[in-house]
Design a protein around this motif. Sequence first.
Motif, PDB file in Angstrom:
ATOM      1  N   GLU A 184     -25.728  43.124 -92.479  1.00 19.60           N
ATOM      2  CA  GLU A 184     -26.675  42.524 -93.404  1.00 19.60           C
ATOM      3  C   GLU A 184     -26.918  41.052 -93.108  1.00 19.60           C
ATOM      4  OE1 GLU A 184     -28.297  44.101 -95.663  1.00 19.60           O
ATOM      5  OE2 GLU A 184     -27.287  46.012 -95.636  1.00 19.60           O
ATOM      6  N   THR A 185     -26.318  40.533 -92.053  1.00 19.26           N
ATOM      7  CA  THR A 185     -26.437  39.105 -91.790  1.00 19.26           C
ATOM      8  C   THR A 185     -27.790  38.773 -91.219  1.00 19.26           C
ATOM      9  OG1 THR A 185     -25.488  39.405 -89.596  1.00 19.26           O
ATOM     10  CG2 THR A 185     -23.972  38.851 -91.385  1.00 19.26           C
ATOM     11  N   GLU A 186     -28.193  37.509 -91.381  1.00 17.88           N
ATOM     12  CA  GLU A 186     -29.468  37.033 -90.893  1.00 17.88           C
ATOM     13  C   GLU A 186     -29.232  35.945 -89.855  1.00 17.88           C
ATOM     14  OE1 GLU A 186     -32.237  38.325 -91.460  1.00 17.88           O
ATOM     15  OE2 GLU A 186     -31.525  39.692 -92.992  1.00 17.88           O
ATOM     16  N   GLN A 187     -30.002  35.970 -88.807  1.00 14.69           N
ATOM     17  CA  GLN A 187     -29.942  34.940 -87.793  1.00 14.69           C
ATOM     18  C   GLN A 187     -31.126  33.999 -87.960  1.00 14.69           C
ATOM     19  OE1 GLN A 187     -27.367  34.735 -85.830  1.00 14.69           O
ATOM     20  NE2 GLN A 187     -26.511  36.597 -86.723  1.00 14.69           N
ATOM     21  N   PRO A 188     -30.921  32.734 -87.697  1.00 18.88           N
ATOM     22  CA  PRO A 188     -32.042  31.799 -87.878  1.00 18.88           C
ATOM     23  C   PRO A 188     -33.137  32.059 -86.882  1.00 18.88           C
ATOM     24  CG  PRO A 188     -30.180  30.711 -86.820  1.00 18.88           C
ATOM     25  CD  PRO A 188     -29.695  32.075 -87.237  1.00 18.88           C
ATOM     26  N   GLY A 189     -34.359  31.932 -87.356  1.00 18.56           N
ATOM     27  CA  GLY A 189     -35.509  32.061 -86.460  1.00 18.56           C
ATOM     28  C   GLY A 189     -35.837  30.721 -85.834  1.00 18.56           C
ATOM     29  N   THR A 190     -36.857  30.708 -85.030  1.00 22.90           N
ATOM     30  CA  THR A 190     -37.299  29.462 -84.393  1.00 22.90           C
ATOM     31  C   THR A 190     -38.176  28.703 -85.379  1.00 22.90           C
ATOM     32  OG1 THR A 190     -37.289  30.568 -82.279  1.00 22.90           O
ATOM     33  CG2 THR A 190     -38.483  28.491 -82.416  1.00 22.90           C
ATOM     34  N   ALA A 191     -37.774  27.513 -85.683  1.00 21.41           N
ATOM     35  CA  ALA A 191     -38.497  26.742 -86.698  1.00 21.41           C
ATOM     36  C   ALA A 191     -39.793  26.213 -86.127  1.00 21.41           C
ATOM     37  CB  ALA A 191     -37.636  25.572 -87.176  1.00 21.41           C
ATOM     38  N   PRO A 192     -40.878  26.252 -86.902  1.00 24.36           N
ATOM     39  CA  PRO A 192     -42.136  25.664 -86.444  1.00 24.36           C
ATOM     40  C   PRO A 192     -42.036  24.154 -86.430  1.00 24.36           C
ATOM     41  CG  PRO A 192     -42.333  26.376 -88.711  1.00 24.36           C
ATOM     42  CD  PRO A 192     -40.998  26.837 -88.238  1.00 24.36           C
ATOM     43  N   PRO A 193     -42.866  23.473 -85.686  1.00 24.02           N
ATOM     44  CA  PRO A 193     -42.812  22.011 -85.644  1.00 24.02           C
ATOM     45  C   PRO A 193     -43.157  21.418 -86.997  1.00 24.02           C
ATOM     46  CG  PRO A 193     -44.797  22.820 -84.586  1.00 24.02           C
ATOM     47  CD  PRO A 193     -43.940  24.018 -84.862  1.00 24.02           C
ATOM     48  N   VAL A 194     -42.576  20.273 -87.263  1.00 19.49           N
ATOM     49  CA  VAL A 194     -42.851  19.578 -88.517  1.00 19.49           C
ATOM     50  C   VAL A 194     -44.256  19.000 -88.469  1.00 19.49           C
ATOM     51  CG1 VAL A 194     -42.186  17.660 -89.987  1.00 19.49           C
ATOM     52  CG2 VAL A 194     -40.441  19.050 -88.858  1.00 19.49           C
TER      53      VAL A 194
ATOM     54  N   TRP B 188     -29.978  35.624 -97.349  1.00 20.72           N
ATOM     55  CA  TRP B 188     -31.059  34.691 -97.031  1.00 20.72           C
ATOM     56  C   TRP B 188     -30.740  33.300 -97.580  1.00 20.72           C
ATOM     57  CZ3 TRP B 188     -36.295  37.497 -98.560  1.00 20.72           C
ATOM     58  CH2 TRP B 188     -36.535  38.529 -97.647  1.00 20.72           C
ATOM     59  N   SER B 189     -30.245  33.259 -98.808  1.00 20.97           N
ATOM     60  CA  SER B 189     -30.025  31.963 -99.457  1.00 20.97           C
ATOM     61  C   SER B 189     -28.941  31.152 -98.755  1.00 20.97           C
ATOM     62  CB  SER B 189     -29.656  32.166-100.928  1.00 20.97           C
ATOM     63  OG  SER B 189     -28.362  32.744-101.050  1.00 20.97           O
ATOM     64  N   ARG B 190     -28.073  31.817 -97.995  1.00 22.46           N
ATOM     65  CA  ARG B 190     -26.996  31.120 -97.300  1.00 22.46           C
ATOM     66  C   ARG B 190     -27.192  31.078 -95.788  1.00 22.46           C
ATOM     67  NH1 ARG B 190     -25.485  32.158-102.104  1.00 22.46           N
ATOM     68  NH2 ARG B 190     -23.656  31.215-103.068  1.00 22.46           N
ATOM     69  N   SER B 191     -28.363  31.474 -95.353  1.00 21.44           N
ATOM     70  CA  SER B 191     -28.667  31.415 -93.929  1.00 21.44           C
ATOM     71  C   SER B 191     -28.905  29.974 -93.494  1.00 21.44           C
ATOM     72  CB  SER B 191     -29.910  32.253 -93.631  1.00 21.44           C
ATOM     73  OG  SER B 191     -30.388  32.011 -92.327  1.00 21.44           O
ATOM     74  N   PRO B 192     -28.562  29.621 -92.251  1.00 25.46           N
ATOM     75  CA  PRO B 192     -28.909  28.287 -91.761  1.00 25.46           C
ATOM     76  C   PRO B 192     -30.399  28.113 -91.497  1.00 25.46           C
ATOM     77  CG  PRO B 192     -27.884  29.580 -90.018  1.00 25.46           C
ATOM     78  CD  PRO B 192     -27.757  30.383 -91.283  1.00 25.46           C
ATOM     79  N   ASP B 193     -31.161  29.210 -91.533  1.00 25.14           N
ATOM     80  CA  ASP B 193     -32.602  29.136 -91.308  1.00 25.14           C
ATOM     81  C   ASP B 193     -33.295  28.732 -92.600  1.00 25.14           C
ATOM     82  OD1 ASP B 193     -35.261  29.465 -90.744  1.00 25.14           O
ATOM     83  OD2 ASP B 193     -35.022  31.389 -89.730  1.00 25.14           O
TER      84      ASP B 193
END
Length: 777
Positions: free
Chosen positions: A13-23, A568-573
Motif C-alpha cells: 500500500e506504500t506510495e513512491q514520490p512522483g517527479t515534481a513539476p517545476p515551481v 498519501w498524507s505521509r508520503s514524501p511526495d
Amino acid sequence: MSETTDRPEPAGETEQPGTAPPVVGEPPVPPTAQAALPIAPEGPPVPAQRRPEPPSARPADDPVAEKVRKDFDAESTKGKQPTAPGAMDDDDRVDYDPEEQQQRERFQKNQSRADRGAAASGPNARAYYHDRRVYHAYFGGRRFTVQYGVFGPAYVAAEVSTYVPVPNADVMREALGRQHLIRLCGEDGSGRRTTAIKLLDEVGCRRDRIGTVEVDDDLIFSVLAEDCVMERGAGIIIDRDDRPMRDGAVDALRRRARDAGAFVVILDSTGRANAEASFAHEHPDHREVLGRHLWVLLATGAAPARTRDTDQANRAYHDRAVQHPAVTSRIRLATSVRYVVRLAEHLAGNPDREGDLDQLLAEWDNQSRTLAKDILSPAEKTGEKAHLIPHRQAFRIAYAVFAGHPLSDVFHAGELLSQQIIPRYETRGTTPDRLVFDGNIDRLIHPSMVAPARGDEQRPGPRCAELADETLIRAILDVAWHDYDTLRGPLMAWLTVLAGNRSWQVRLRAAQIAGILAGFDFDQVYRVLIGVWARWQATYRRSAALAMDMAYVDARLTRRVRRRVYDWSRSPDPLLQDSAARVYGMRLGEEDVPRAIRELARMGRQPELAASSSVAAAMSMLFLSGAADDVMDELADWVASPNEHLPQHAVRALVVLARQPGSVDRQGWPALPELAERRERWQRALVDLWRNALTNAETSRRAWEPMRKWLLAADHDGKLRAFVEPLAMEIFARPLDSRARFNLRLWRNRHPDAVLIAALIRRLTPGTTREATDGDI
C-alpha cells in the motif's frame, strides 16, 4: 500512539514520490493595479514552495488518446509523472462549490441505493408531472433553482389505489388537517412519498394540485416562505433528500400554508422524528405491498377478453406468487418499497400463469445485467451499417455514464470514446466513413434503457439523458468491464481524458465512475487511474480525491481507501499529500471530523503544502457539511499558531467561508458572524483572520469583496450591525486604516445609501463630519 507519529506502511500500500513539476511563480501584479492600492503591511509570508500548475494552452479533450494510451500501457506507473494536456489550474473556489458537493452526494446516494436493489423503474417508480414549472430565486448572493411539479389526477389516483397503510396513518392525517404541515421522518425507500400523497388526498387537496417543490438548498426556504405559490386546496411535498430542514424554515412554511389553505408534507430524515408535528414513518408490510400491486397490475392488464376464468386464473397466480418461498425470501430482504413494486411488475409481466416461478425469479435477480448485455451486444440490426456498431456501443456507455447530464455531454463523451480513444486500441485497414446523420439518437440508443417520456411534459433547459433504471449505470459498467476484456484499456483512457475536462460536472462524473470501477478491481483501477491522477496536475488531483470518495462509500473498499489516504498524507511526495488533504474534506473526513482535522493540521504545518489551497478547501468543506463549531475552534488555533504555515491556511479558509450565507433563522446574516456572535474567542479569531486576509498578497483582492457584502448586509439588520461595526473597527485598525479608507470610499461611491460604510469612514477619518461623508469623497 499519537496521530502525528508515523506508523509502518502496510505491505503493498506504500506510495513512491512522483517527479515534481517545476515551481511556477505567481504572475506579477499589473503596474496600474499596484498604483491603485495603498501601501499596507505584508501579511504572513508564503514560503516559496510548489505552486499550482498554470493552465495548458490546449483543452484536456484535444486528440490526446495516443498519449494517454502510451502512458497507461505500462504494467506499473510508479514514479511516473504523466503530462496531461489542458489540466486546469487550481482555484480557491472549485473545492467547495455547494452545487458540486450536492451533486457528489446525490450520485453517491443513488448508486449506493441502486447497488442494494432500491432503485426505481417502471410506470409507478418515477413521478410523471402533469405540469412542471421552474423558477430562479436569489439569496445570500447565490442563485437557487426552484421546481414545482404537479403529478396529475391519474397518477395520484394510481398511488392512492395501491397504498398500504403504515402505523399511525390516522394520527398523521388528523395532524395534517389541523396544522397544515407535518414531517414524515423515515428511511429512504420506506414509501414516504406515497404516504404523503395519500394523506394530502384524504385532507381534501385537489388531485390536480398535489405535487412537489424541489430546491437546491434549504437556505432558499426563507424566500419560499414568502414567495411560494400556495393555493387553497394545494398539496405540496418537500423531499429534503436526507438533509434536515431548519426549524425556522418549517415554522415559516407552516404559517404560509395555513394562511393560504394549503397543506405541506416534508419528507425528512429519521433523526428529526422528535421535532414538532413529526412522525416516524415505518416501512409498510412488504408482503401486502406486493400483493396489492400485483393484483392491480393483473386486474388492469391487457387481455383479449375479460372472463371469469381469466379472473380466477389471475387470482390463483396472484396467491401462488405471493406465497412462493422464493418470493417471500426476497421481499423479506428488500430494503425499499420500490424494490417490492418492481418485483410485482416483473411477476405481472409473466405471460405463463402456470410456469415455473423459480426460473422467473432467476431472471429477475439478473435482469439489469441481462439488459446491459443486450444493450452492449454487437449484434447488427437489419440494414445497419457495420461501422455504426462500435459507435453505437460507445454512445450507449456514454449515455449510461452521463445519465442526468445534458445530451450534449453524452454526444461529446460518446464521440471521444468511439472516434479518438477506441481506434487507438484497434487495428483497422481503413478509416470507416462517418456521416453527419449517423449520429441520430434513435439509431444509437437502446429503447429499453431510456425512461419513457410524456408528450405533455415541458422540461426546462436542455434535454438530458434519462435511464429507465438507475441500476443500469453499474450494470453496463459491469458488463463493459468483465465481458469485454479489451475494453478496459480504452475505458480507463477515456475516463482520464474526461477527468481533465473544462466542465466540473463532467470531471465529477468521470471521477465517480472511476470510483465505481474500483469496486470491480481496486488494484488495477488504482494503479492505472487514481494513483496516477493523484500525482498529476491540480485538476486531476481533485479527480483522484473524488474517485476515492466514491470508492469509500463501497463498504468492501472503505478500509482500503482509508489506508491509502493515510499513506498519501505521509508520503514524501507533496502531490500525494495535496490529494490526501482533498479527500479529508469529503465523506472520509465527515465521518470522523476530529481525526480529519488533526490530519489536516499535521499536513498544514509542513512546508510541502504551504502554497496549496487543499488544506483550506478541506476545512471549508467540513464546515459546510455540518462541522462548523469544530472548524471554527481549529481556525482560531491556527491563526494564533507560532507555525509559519497554519495561519496562511486559516486565512485561505476565511476567504471561502466569509462568502457563505447563514441560516434561515438569522436571514441576511453571513455564516461566520452568526457563529462568532456566541463566543468571544471566535470573535477575536475573526479579527485576526480578517487582518491577515486583507493584508496578505495572496488573498487580499478576494477578501475585500466579502467584507463589502458584510457591511452592506448589516444595514438591513440592527443586530448584525451591532456585531459587525465594532468588529470592523478592530479589523481596520492601524496599519490597515489607510487601505480600509481607500476601499470604503470606493464602496461609498457605488452605494451612496450605505449607512454603515459612511459611519466607518467618519470613524476612520479624524475630523470628518457627517456632511463630508454625505457628499462626494
